[in-house]
Design a protein around this motif. Structure first.
Motif: not given
Lengths: 510, 531
Positions: A68, A127, A130-131, A134-135, A171, B386-388, B392, B396, B415
């Protein structure tokens, strides 16, 4: 520079959310959104529209163990979408009331979404994408669930589950691409040769997984079932964010991560994608005709319009890809205008039912200006020339016709059907005789008109001057078409007609 | 033998952290006897002892030259250091969140502190134990202390029920584990050191497999991996909440430390078999833990099932068996310590104020207690990946490690299960954040101001909640040091890196052979690789 687009709204959100005894949450949020918008616009001056690669790149190593890194960049595809994001965020904040329930949380969440979407558009690491992707999940979930309509909890949960599944699939797809291409990290420096060396059947599988993931977000038929519920239950401003900005994450992903990363598999699947796109377009148009709720109608129209984007991408000609970018932006603007106006009508009249609405164009007791703007929005959505919707759809159709003649014809028919349901909508709501007994609607103030006026002005302006919209993307999309042609020379069934630059310009700038 | 020579043989410096805890335990015992005044200082004594131990462990990380101690029965390598530090930290946080809890329930805290310290000691010794006797004594120290802890609220029938259930199932699982160890003792010809056993075990055979299965059964009980999890929900529901926090973190970390050390050291001959068993455990734990958690109405039970599911993710890291796999496990345990402890801290705070832990009673909490809402939301969302937030990155890392080891099916399942877990965590968040004022539950409507943050024993709870909140929020974004730590702990631990290299070599040789010879010839290769 790009980092500011992510961090300014985020810090603003923290400020709005946590600063003790802040009363003017809307003003603060508006100031931050305005600053972000100005910075985004200043990007256009820095941006060099003649090259195709990433510009204004930023790089910071982050976590090597999982590949990442904080790598940002912008190209002709993401720049218009960034602008759309900042602009619609501003519109949404401006269009929301200062005394909305739990206003600080509301404005903080909008700013978070704005920051996160900007992050997703500029992320040059899979990534990292993706972060950000999903955020956005939790803020939007909360916004639907707190400020939504009657069935908001149900709709919010539906949104959450669908988006979480789409994130999971994306992902997985990214894992597969990165692992099979043998690269050590997730950085998006298109190592197309390594990816092209993956066996084609595997590529097709990866592409399918990614397509389902992004297809849920876009959404494409048959993955669209969350959309009507969510768009209808969400409050108008959240619906604008969802349809105007977040749906673009899906189409952006289709172009950036499907078409650009897996061109071979894309050429293989493109006939299927064309068919899916056509089904989406027809389905969206036909179901919209059957609706009696105007918000639901607009929601279904969105499915159809997203189908055009997929059709254009599947065709993969120079013209159609520019059309796709144009369609993303124009759909964002038009949908925002329509949702906003529907929201105004709902608050003033108190219903969204086509059978109850009537004669709003009445100059004295109706909502004349709102109705006028709604008519223009409907015309734009139906693709009437002179408005931005026409430009985008025309480019899409002209670009795709050479590749999928029948499918494109079907889409053109569907575009006619779009006109049908907008005529139904406008006829029932705006025209006819206003029922004098019930029509005591509060006046729409100028503040409430402003967002729609700005949106409509932009729809007009970009319709007359389309090069302002399209000239940023041309080199980028041309490069994409070139890669499609290089990597899919003989076995591909598509015949990619390369338009000479001059002809593209001729179409764009008559 | 004079003292200096004795110390050279024993190398007692390795267990300096444990010695500090023993000393603080003794001081706590005496202080309790002296007067009521001094017994107030018990938590502080215990915490300073534990933090002292952590400090020494940090010093040992770089400065310990000879990790083997007590005639090779205790190993202070980096893996054990990081696990021991995690256990000690979990104990620190447990004490912080338990002070007010016991004060309000009217139960004396003094014995609790000493028992908890003994449990911590057991866990820490278990994390470094390299000898069958050592393993068993440490395991029983941890187990017996845990039984006592879960029955600590002695006037509460549910606590008694929990203790009895835990004791009965725990005792039988210890017996099974012991039986497995006795088989190993016999098979190796009378050795108790794990390395000595490993080099003398037969290359296969039913008895070895039986021993392996029994050992795994004993360890899985500690990990509460499905199907050895039946005790978990009942014990978690009945025991005092701080004890649950310790059981779900400290005790599990010790279990994982034991699992890695024991399985990797003793069973290289049946590597495929035990990995296969752990894959099955991971699959079952992930599915059952996460799916059943959806149906829970009690917060503690939900956290119990979620901890089974979380253990499944960690076992996945172990089942992969690569360097990244083990490192991701260590990383996840560290992160899990803080996010789970934060969640438990919030649950305790809520039950202190309202006396309930029903999920439905949380509705509308944001209006009355924003800090609690924020902290519990962050911790739960982090658990959901859940990010951040920190969780998470942990997930990952595990998934990417699994993907690199080509465990595609497992990763896809994990997943999918993490999507399921988002569903039930978000339900709680929804209750707290989304519900309108008019939908507020009765307990939230009558949400008392007391106990305020200034009341007795509330400061430690506040400290614990804020520390876990900050760590969960920031550790994800600034996780580079933790990644480095986790990687080093695996890379610099001789037995683990040797096993990883062996496996890589084996796979490569098998691949080469598969290119040259027919597949039927392959088993003959095994003995040559083991050495």
């Amino acid at each position: 520079m790009l980092s500011i687009l992510i961090w300014l709204p985020l810090i603003g959100a923290i400020f709005v959310g946590f600063y003790p005894n802040l009363t003017a949450a809307r003003t603060a949020a508006l100031a931050i959104a305005s600053a972000t918008l100005l910075i985004t616009l200043s990007l256009f001056f820095k941006f060099d529209p003649t090259t195709s690669g990433m510009q204004m790149e930023e790089y910071l190593p982050w976590i090597n163990e999982i590949g990442l890194s904080y790598r940002l960049g912008v190209d002709g595809l993401s720049l218009p979408l960034l602008a759309l994001n900042s602009f619609l965020t501003w519109i949404v904040i401006y269009g929301s009331k200062a005394d909305i329930q739990r206003s600080r949380l509301y404005y903080a969440l909008i700013l978070v979404v704005s920051s996160v979407v900007a992050g997703a558009f500029v992320a040059q690491n899979l990534l990292l994408f993706i972060l950000f992707y999903e955020l956005e999940l939790i803020p939007i979930y909360l916004m639907i669930a707190i400020w939504g309509g009657e069935k908001r909890t149900y709709a919010a949960m539906k949104f959450l589950i669908y988006t979480a599944i789409s994130g999971l699939l994306i992902l997985l797809g990214f894992f597969a691409i990165t692992w099979l291409s043998g690269s050590s990290g997730f950085d998006y420096n298109i190592n197309l040769e390594a990816i092209a060396s993956i066996p084609l059947p595997t590529q097709v599988i990866i592409l399918t997984v990614l397509l389902i993931g992004f297809g849920i977000k876009t959404p494409l038929v048959p993955l669209h079932t969350w959309l009507p519920d969510v768009y209808v239950e969400a409050s108008p401003s959240v619906a604008i964010l969802l349809g105007g900005v977040l749906a673009k994450l899906g189409t952006y992903g289709l172009v950036r991560f499907c078409l650009q990363l897996l061109p071979d598999a894309w050429s293989q699947l493109s006939p299927v994608l064309g068919i899916i796109a056509t089904i989406s377009v027809l389905y969206g148009a036909l179901t919209a005709i059957a609706q009696t709720d105007i918000k639901r109608m607009v929601a279904y129209s969105s499915i159809g319009h997203m189908g055009y984007v997929l059709l254009a991408c599947a065709a993969g000609t120079k013209l159609s890809l520019i059309g796709a970018v144009g369609q993303m932006v124009s759909h964002g603007l038009i949908l925002a205008a329509l949702f906003y106006l529907v929201g105004v009508i709902e608050t003033k009249v108190g219903t969204r039912d086509l059978n109850a609405l009537n004669g709003l164009l009445n100059p004295i007791r109706g909502l004349p200006l709102t109705s006028t703007l709604l008519i223009i929005g409907g015309m734009a959505s139906a693709g009437i020339p002179g408005l931005v919707g026409f430009i985008a759809e025309f480019l899409v159709f002209q670009g795709s016709f050479t590749v999928f003649p029948i499918l494109t014809l079907l889409c053109i028919i569907a575009s006619g059907l779009t006109a049908v349901y907008f005529v139904i909508l406008l006829n029932r709501t705006c025209f006819g005789k206003l029922d004098n007994a019930t029509a005591y609607y509060p006046k729409v103030t100028w503040t409430e008109h402003t967002p729609a006026l700005i949106l409509v002005a932009l729809i007009f302006f970009l319709g007359i001057q389309p090069s302002w919209l399209l000239r940023w993307s041309e080199p980028t999309t041309n490069a994409m078409v070139a890669s499609l042609m290089i990597d899919a020379p003989s076995n591909s069934k598509i015949i990619v007609l390369s338009y000479p630059e001059a002809k593209v310009n001729q179409v764009l700038l008559p | 033998m004079d003292f200096a020579n004795l110390n050279v043989v024993l190398n007692a410096g390795v267990i300096l952290p444990e010695s500090i805890i023993v000393v603080s335990l003794l001081i706590a015992l005496v202080a309790d006897l002296v007067s009521v005044k001094t017994s107030k200082w018990l938590p502080a004594i215990a915490i300073s002892g534990l933090l002292g131990a952590v400090t020494v462990l940090i010093w040992q990380w770089t400065n310990l030259t000879e990790p083997l101690a007590f005639v090779e029965s205790f190993n202070g390598d980096k893996l054990s250091i990081i696990f021991r530090a995690t256990i000690a930290l979990s104990s620190v946080l447990t004490i912080l969140i338990s002070e007010r809890y016991f004060l309000q329930s009217g139960i004396a805290i003094s014995e609790y502190i000493t028992i908890l310290l003994s449990a911590t000691l057991g866990g820490m010794f278990l994390a470094g134990a390299d000898d069958l006797v050592m393993v068993f004594v440490a395991l029983e120290t941890l187990s017996i202390s845990s039984y006592l802890l879960s029955g600590y609220a002695k006037r509460d029938p549910r606590s008694n029920e929990a203790a009895l259930k835990y004791l009965l199932i725990g005792a039988s699982s210890s017996a099974v584990f012991l039986y497995g160890m006795s088989l190993l003792y016999g098979l190796s010809g009378g050795y108790t050191n794990l390395h000595a056993i490993a080099s003398r075990l037969p290359l296969g055979g039913l008895s070895l497999i039986v021993a392996m299965v029994f050992v795994i059964a004993g360890i899985s009980f500690k990990l509460s991996a499905v199907p050895f999890h039946q005790w978990t929900p009942d014990v978690y529901e009945g025991s005092p909440t701080p004890v649950v926090a310790f059981l779900s973190i400290g005790s599990k970390v010790a279990g994982f430390a034991l699992a890695i050390r024991f399985m990797v050291t003793v069973f290289p001959m049946v590597y495929e078999q035990w990995h296969y068993v752990f894959v099955v455990l991971a699959i079952f734990s992930m599915i059952l833990g996460n799916v059943v958690a959806i149906a829970q109405t009690s917060m503690k039970r939900m956290l119990a099932y979620s901890s089974i599911g979380q253990a499944g993710f960690v076992i996945l890291g172990m089942a992969i068996g690569t360097e990244a796999g083990y490192a991701s496990m260590v990383f996840y345990m560290l992160v899990y310590l803080f996010m789970n402890m934060g969640a438990f801290g919030c649950v305790i705070l809520f039950s202190l104020k309202t006396g309930t832990d029903q999920i439905s009673e949380y509705s509308g909490l944001y209006q009355k207690d924003p800090l609690l809402t924020l902290c519990l939301s962050v911790c739960l969302l982090s658990l959901g990946g859940i990010p951040p937030l920190a969780g998470f990155f942990g997930k990952i890392y595990i998934f990417w490690a699994g993907w690199q080891a080509q465990a595609y099916g497992l990763v896809i399942l994990a997943l999918a299960m993490s999507v399921v877990s988002i569903y039930y965590y978000i339900r709680v968040v929804k209750m707290m954040v989304v519900k309108e004022p008019q939908e507020m539950s009765d307990s939230v409507k009558n949400y008392p101001i007391n106990p305020t943050w200034t009341a007795d024993g509330m400061k430690p709870l506040q400290v614990a909640i804020v520390v876990t909140l900050v760590f969960t929020g920031v550790a994800g974004i600034a996780s580079n040091p933790i990644f480095t730590l986790a990687n080093q702990s695996v890379h610099d631990t001789p037995f683990l890196s040797a096993s990883i290299q062996n496996q890589a070599l084996k796979v490569e040789l098998l691949k080469q052979l598969a290119d040259q010879e027919p597949v039927s010839q392959l088993p003959a290769l095994e003995p040559t690789i083991q050495e």
